[in-house]
Enzyme design. Structure first.
Site, PDB file in Angstrom:
ATOM      1  N   CYS A  10      40.774  37.399  36.107  1.00  0.00           N
ATOM      2  CA  CYS A  10      41.465  37.449  34.824  1.00  0.00           C
ATOM      3  C   CYS A  10      41.757  36.013  34.404  1.00  0.00           C
ATOM      4  O   CYS A  10      42.466  35.290  35.115  1.00  0.00           O
ATOM      5  CB  CYS A  10      42.752  38.258  34.955  1.00  0.00           C
ATOM      6  SG  CYS A  10      43.606  38.401  33.392  1.00  0.00           S
TER       7      CYS A  10
ATOM      8  N   CYS B  73      40.902  36.212  25.816  1.00  0.00           N
ATOM      9  CA  CYS B  73      40.321  36.775  27.042  1.00  0.00           C
ATOM     10  C   CYS B  73      39.483  35.712  27.782  1.00  0.00           C
ATOM     11  O   CYS B  73      38.374  35.373  27.344  1.00  0.00           O
ATOM     12  CB  CYS B  73      39.464  38.006  26.738  1.00  0.00           C
ATOM     13  SG  CYS B  73      39.024  38.918  28.248  1.00  0.00           S
TER      14      CYS B  73
HETATM   15  O1  PYC Z   1      41.803  36.810  30.212  1.00  0.00           O
HETATM   16  O2  PYC Z   1      40.165  37.438  31.511  1.00  0.00           O
HETATM   17  C1  PYC Z   1      41.134  37.678  30.821  1.00  0.00           C
HETATM   18  C2  PYC Z   1      41.580  39.097  30.683  1.00  0.00           C
HETATM   19  C3  PYC Z   1      40.986  40.202  31.208  1.00  0.00           C
HETATM   20  C4  PYC Z   1      41.763  41.294  30.814  1.00  0.00           C
HETATM   21  C5  PYC Z   1      42.812  40.825  30.054  1.00  0.00           C
HETATM   22  N1  PYC Z   1      42.677  39.471  29.987  1.00  0.00           N
END
Ligand code: PYC
Length: 333
Positions: free
Chosen positions: A94, A244
């Site tokens: 993550c 993300c």
């Molecule tokens: O930032 O990799 C990330 C992530 C995965 C799910 C929520 N955030």
């Protein structure tokens, strides 16, 4: 009524990275032994899943919360080991969570400014904690496994996307009829949920039949300083408030495979709430795959600590392990 001292307690540090929350367990978590983070993740899932639901789900948490369990690393030169989990299960890696964990370790005085390594279930990652508080994560090797995959999505028609790994599996979609605005969140969730179901129905997976559990839509940036905007549906049906980290890594891998991003060229990825990660990639020196390029992404963002709390577990609390673990049916599950 149980007294506080005899009650089970778990100490957590909450933070957010570009708007996306991370709750890090720093004390009181399960004893997972001394194996690799992958082995400990499996033990967590098999024997202690109630701790995941208790810490993540309502009433203590929410569907959008990503949690991290800090571990003693196997390699003592690493800053820590970490296992990420959310409302429905466990994540390989993550990105926003790693930035949150870095900020948490700094807040606790466990790391100083400089570069540190973390063990995760999908391999080692490193991060640089900078003097201005920004964190740059060097993610696991990332790559595209399939390009321009067509899938028939009921009620929406044919959708075209790429399959890529950035520490989690992503289906990346450039062409779609949606505006990437927070006000459109319900439509975006409905569409990406349908895409996810269609991928499963059509047996479109990552390597080794692994489920593609993140769907990522792209659109034009709202801020001219950024190169693009995204919307990411996460497993458990929450959408990422940050750009993300693993999804931006998958994007960088696709851009570099297409020759649209040079090594070390910056790609500023805007999220659905307008928060930004700055990303770059370099080609991996030892490609770990037979075909296609493999990229080492670097993702830079900020996290802020929002709480240092003791979670309390009353033995007589019917919802101590979360409301959806107590037989309450989940809406829209
Ligand atoms: O930032 O990799 C990330 C992530 C995965 C799910 C929520 N955030």
């Amino acid at each position: 009524m149980t007294g506080v001292t005899s009650m089970k307690q778990i100490r957590v540090i909450d933070s957010h990275t570009a708007g996306e929350p991370t709750r890090t367990i720093i004390q009181g978590g399960p004893d997972l032994g001394t194996g690799s983070m992958l082995q400990r993740k499996q033990k967590f899932a098999q024997q202690f899943d109630a701790i995941r639901t208790a810490v993540t789900l309502e009433p203590r948490g929410s569907d959008i919360l990503v949690c991290a369990l800090l571990q003693e690393p196997v390699d003592p030169t690493c800053a820590a080991g970490v296992i990420f989990f959310n409302n429905v299960g466990y994540l390989g890696m993550c990105g926003h969570g790693t930035i949150g964990v870095a900020q948490t370790l700094f807040h606790l005085g466990r790391i100083s400014i400089g570069t540190h390594r973390l063990e995760t279930p999908v391999g080692e990652v490193s991060f640089e904690y900078q003097a201005d508080g920004r964190v740059t994560v060097q993610n696991v090797p990332s790559f595209r496994t399939a390009q321009k995959v067509m899938v028939e999505v009921p009620e929406y028609g044919l959708v075209c996307g790429d399959v890529a790994w950035g520490g989690n599996w992503f289906f990346l979609i450039d062409q779609h009829p949606f505006r990437l605005e927070l006000a459109e969140a319900d439509s975006l969730i409905r569409f990406t949920q349908s895409v996810k179901r269609a991928l499963i129905a059509n047996h479109i997976t990552g390597d080794n039949q692994q489920e593609i559990d993140h769907i990522e839509l792209f659109g034009p940036a709202h801020d001219a300083r950024n190169q693009g905007r995204n919307f990411v549906l996460c497993p458990g049906n929450a959408y990422d408030r940050s750009p993300c980290g693993t999804g931006t890594s998958a994007k960088v891998a696709c851009l570099m495979a297409d020759g649209k991003l040079e090594p070390n060229q910056v790609w500023r990825q805007e999220s659905i709430i307008g928060s930004v990660f700055a990303a770059t990639g370099i080609l991996a020196e030892v490609p770990s795959r037979d075909a296609g390029i493999v990229v080492i992404p670097r993702i830079t963002g900020n996290a802020y600590v929002t709480a240092d709390a003791q979670l309390l577990f009353h033995e007589d609390d019917p919802f101590q392990y979360g409301i959806y673990s107590a037989g309450i049916p989940k809406p829209n599950a």
